[in-house]
Design a protein around this motif. Sequence first.
Motif, PDB file in Angstrom:
ATOM      1  N   ASP A 140       0.863  -1.178   0.000  1.00  0.00           N
ATOM      2  CA  ASP A 140       0.000   0.000   0.000  1.00  0.00           C
ATOM      3  C   ASP A 140       0.901   1.231   0.000  1.00  0.00           C
ATOM      4  O   ASP A 140       1.368   1.685   1.045  1.00  0.00           O
ATOM      5  N   PHE A 141       1.180   1.741  -1.194  1.00  0.00           N
ATOM      6  CA  PHE A 141       2.099   2.878  -1.346  1.00  0.00           C
ATOM      7  C   PHE A 141       1.612   4.096  -0.570  1.00  0.00           C
ATOM      8  O   PHE A 141       2.405   4.800   0.049  1.00  0.00           O
ATOM      9  N   GLU A 142       0.308   4.346  -0.577  1.00  0.00           N
ATOM     10  CA  GLU A 142      -0.239   5.515   0.123  1.00  0.00           C
ATOM     11  C   GLU A 142      -0.009   5.397   1.634  1.00  0.00           C
ATOM     12  O   GLU A 142       0.344   6.367   2.292  1.00  0.00           O
ATOM     13  N   ALA A 143      -0.187   4.207   2.194  1.00  0.00           N
ATOM     14  CA  ALA A 143       0.064   4.010   3.633  1.00  0.00           C
ATOM     15  C   ALA A 143       1.546   4.213   3.954  1.00  0.00           C
ATOM     16  O   ALA A 143       1.890   4.794   4.987  1.00  0.00           O
ATOM     17  N   LEU A 144       2.388   3.749   3.071  1.00  0.00           N
ATOM     18  CA  LEU A 144       3.826   3.933   3.249  1.00  0.00           C
ATOM     19  C   LEU A 144       4.190   5.418   3.210  1.00  0.00           C
ATOM     20  O   LEU A 144       4.937   5.914   4.047  1.00  0.00           O
ATOM     21  N   ARG A 145       3.623   6.152   2.260  1.00  0.00           N
ATOM     22  CA  ARG A 145       3.871   7.585   2.148  1.00  0.00           C
ATOM     23  C   ARG A 145       3.370   8.327   3.399  1.00  0.00           C
ATOM     24  O   ARG A 145       4.048   9.191   3.939  1.00  0.00           O
ATOM     25  N   GLU A 146       2.187   7.942   3.879  1.00  0.00           N
ATOM     26  CA  GLU A 146       1.637   8.564   5.087  1.00  0.00           C
ATOM     27  C   GLU A 146       2.515   8.285   6.307  1.00  0.00           C
ATOM     28  O   GLU A 146       2.688   9.160   7.159  1.00  0.00           O
ATOM     29  N   ALA A 147       3.063   7.098   6.399  1.00  0.00           N
ATOM     30  CA  ALA A 147       3.957   6.762   7.516  1.00  0.00           C
ATOM     31  C   ALA A 147       5.211   7.637   7.469  1.00  0.00           C
ATOM     32  O   ALA A 147       5.675   8.123   8.509  1.00  0.00           O
ATOM     33  N   GLN A 148       5.745   7.849   6.285  1.00  0.00           N
ATOM     34  CA  GLN A 148       6.923   8.699   6.149  1.00  0.00           C
ATOM     35  C   GLN A 148       6.574  10.149   6.503  1.00  0.00           C
ATOM     36  O   GLN A 148       7.369  10.858   7.132  1.00  0.00           O
ATOM     37  N   GLN A 149       5.394  10.607   6.130  1.00  0.00           N
ATOM     38  CA  GLN A 149       4.937  11.957   6.468  1.00  0.00           C
ATOM     39  C   GLN A 149       4.864  12.112   7.992  1.00  0.00           C
ATOM     40  O   GLN A 149       5.269  13.146   8.532  1.00  0.00           O
ATOM     41  N   ARG A 150       4.374  11.074   8.687  1.00  0.00           N
ATOM     42  CA  ARG A 150       4.289  11.127  10.152  1.00  0.00           C
ATOM     43  C   ARG A 150       5.673  11.245  10.782  1.00  0.00           C
ATOM     44  O   ARG A 150       5.866  11.977  11.754  1.00  0.00           O
ATOM     45  N   VAL A 151       6.650  10.521  10.239  1.00  0.00           N
ATOM     46  CA  VAL A 151       8.022  10.603  10.765  1.00  0.00           C
ATOM     47  C   VAL A 151       8.514  12.044  10.688  1.00  0.00           C
ATOM     48  O   VAL A 151       9.050  12.591  11.650  1.00  0.00           O
ATOM     49  N   ALA A 152       8.317  12.680   9.541  1.00  0.00           N
ATOM     50  CA  ALA A 152       8.763  14.065   9.360  1.00  0.00           C
ATOM     51  C   ALA A 152       8.010  15.003  10.305  1.00  0.00           C
ATOM     52  O   ALA A 152       8.626  15.852  10.972  1.00  0.00           O
ATOM     53  N   GLU A 153       6.707  14.861  10.380  1.00  0.00           N
ATOM     54  CA  GLU A 153       5.895  15.746  11.237  1.00  0.00           C
ATOM     55  C   GLU A 153       6.270  15.590  12.710  1.00  0.00           C
ATOM     56  O   GLU A 153       6.329  16.579  13.440  1.00  0.00           O
ATOM     57  N   GLU A 154       6.533  14.359  13.145  1.00  0.00           N
ATOM     58  CA  GLU A 154       6.935  14.135  14.539  1.00  0.00           C
ATOM     59  C   GLU A 154       8.269  14.810  14.841  1.00  0.00           C
ATOM     60  O   GLU A 154       8.450  15.391  15.905  1.00  0.00           O
ATOM     61  N   GLN A 155       9.203  14.744  13.908  1.00  0.00           N
ATOM     62  CA  GLN A 155      10.492  15.373  14.149  1.00  0.00           C
ATOM     63  C   GLN A 155      10.372  16.893  14.172  1.00  0.00           C
ATOM     64  O   GLN A 155      11.103  17.559  14.895  1.00  0.00           O
ATOM     65  N   LEU A 156       9.446  17.438  13.430  1.00  0.00           N
ATOM     66  CA  LEU A 156       9.274  18.892  13.366  1.00  0.00           C
ATOM     67  C   LEU A 156       8.414  19.456  14.496  1.00  0.00           C
ATOM     68  O   LEU A 156       8.454  20.662  14.750  1.00  0.00           O
ATOM     69  N   ALA A 157       7.645  18.621  15.172  1.00  0.00           N
ATOM     70  CA  ALA A 157       6.653  19.098  16.148  1.00  0.00           C
ATOM     71  C   ALA A 157       7.243  20.005  17.224  1.00  0.00           C
ATOM     72  O   ALA A 157       6.740  21.112  17.459  1.00  0.00           O
ATOM     73  N   SER A 158       8.292  19.588  17.893  1.00  0.00           N
ATOM     74  CA  SER A 158       8.844  20.412  18.972  1.00  0.00           C
ATOM     75  C   SER A 158       9.469  21.700  18.431  1.00  0.00           C
ATOM     76  O   SER A 158       9.459  22.731  19.099  1.00  0.00           O
ATOM     77  N   TRP A 159      10.001  21.632  17.221  1.00  0.00           N
ATOM     78  CA  TRP A 159      10.596  22.835  16.611  1.00  0.00           C
ATOM     79  C   TRP A 159       9.526  23.846  16.236  1.00  0.00           C
ATOM     80  O   TRP A 159       9.727  25.055  16.378  1.00  0.00           O
ATOM     81  N   ARG A 160       8.387  23.373  15.780  1.00  0.00           N
ATOM     82  CA  ARG A 160       7.270  24.274  15.471  1.00  0.00           C
ATOM     83  C   ARG A 160       6.803  24.993  16.734  1.00  0.00           C
ATOM     84  O   ARG A 160       6.438  26.160  16.686  1.00  0.00           O
ATOM     85  N   GLU A 161       6.808  24.271  17.855  1.00  0.00           N
ATOM     86  CA  GLU A 161       6.415  24.884  19.129  1.00  0.00           C
ATOM     87  C   GLU A 161       7.418  25.948  19.559  1.00  0.00           C
ATOM     88  O   GLU A 161       7.041  26.996  20.071  1.00  0.00           O
ATOM     89  N   ARG A 162       8.710  25.679  19.390  1.00  0.00           N
ATOM     90  CA  ARG A 162       9.750  26.637  19.774  1.00  0.00           C
ATOM     91  C   ARG A 162       9.796  27.858  18.867  1.00  0.00           C
ATOM     92  O   ARG A 162      10.215  28.924  19.304  1.00  0.00           O
TER      93      ARG A 162
END
Length: 186
Positions: free
Chosen positions: A91-113
Amino acid sequence: MVGSRGLGGFAGAVLGSVSMNVAGQVPVPVVVVRPRAAVAHGEIVVGLDGSPTCEPALAYAFRQAELRGSTLRAVYAWALPFALAAGFSCDFEALREAQQRVAEEQLASWRERYPQVKVIADVRCAHPVDALAAAGDRADLLVVGSHGRSAIGSIVLGSVSRGVLHHAHCTVTVVRAKDAPTPARR
């Protein structure tokens, strides 16, 4: 800060350059300035890889975006798993969404700062060097992390920061993970 004479290709790879050697060996961020047209794009690009080693590069990029009033484009490039490349289905779309979550999680604390910095999470199925160099075509600055390997080690192992220095047309900052300062809390 070092300049770039634009030597690339085979001669640049074999002989190396002052900017390549400095970026690979010093423990502080190294800015390699490229000659460009005087057009400001208002965008800074930073490479993400989902690991803690790119946190110093994120700190540098967010601070530069804040100081310049620029948009920050965080590029997270990922490759298809070998099984998919070999023809297995997924499921390419599920794989792409999982990669998007990895990026968003890494950016979350930086967006807050840095709530005043506009951040674009740019997730691509591509080789990191290709994705970063392409994004750098529309950027004033491209920031990449380095795992702190030696110059010889990065030649043998292959290095995203080395590849970006060879292929990007904009100014590039290399921030080493090893010995890099931890960002101050806001």
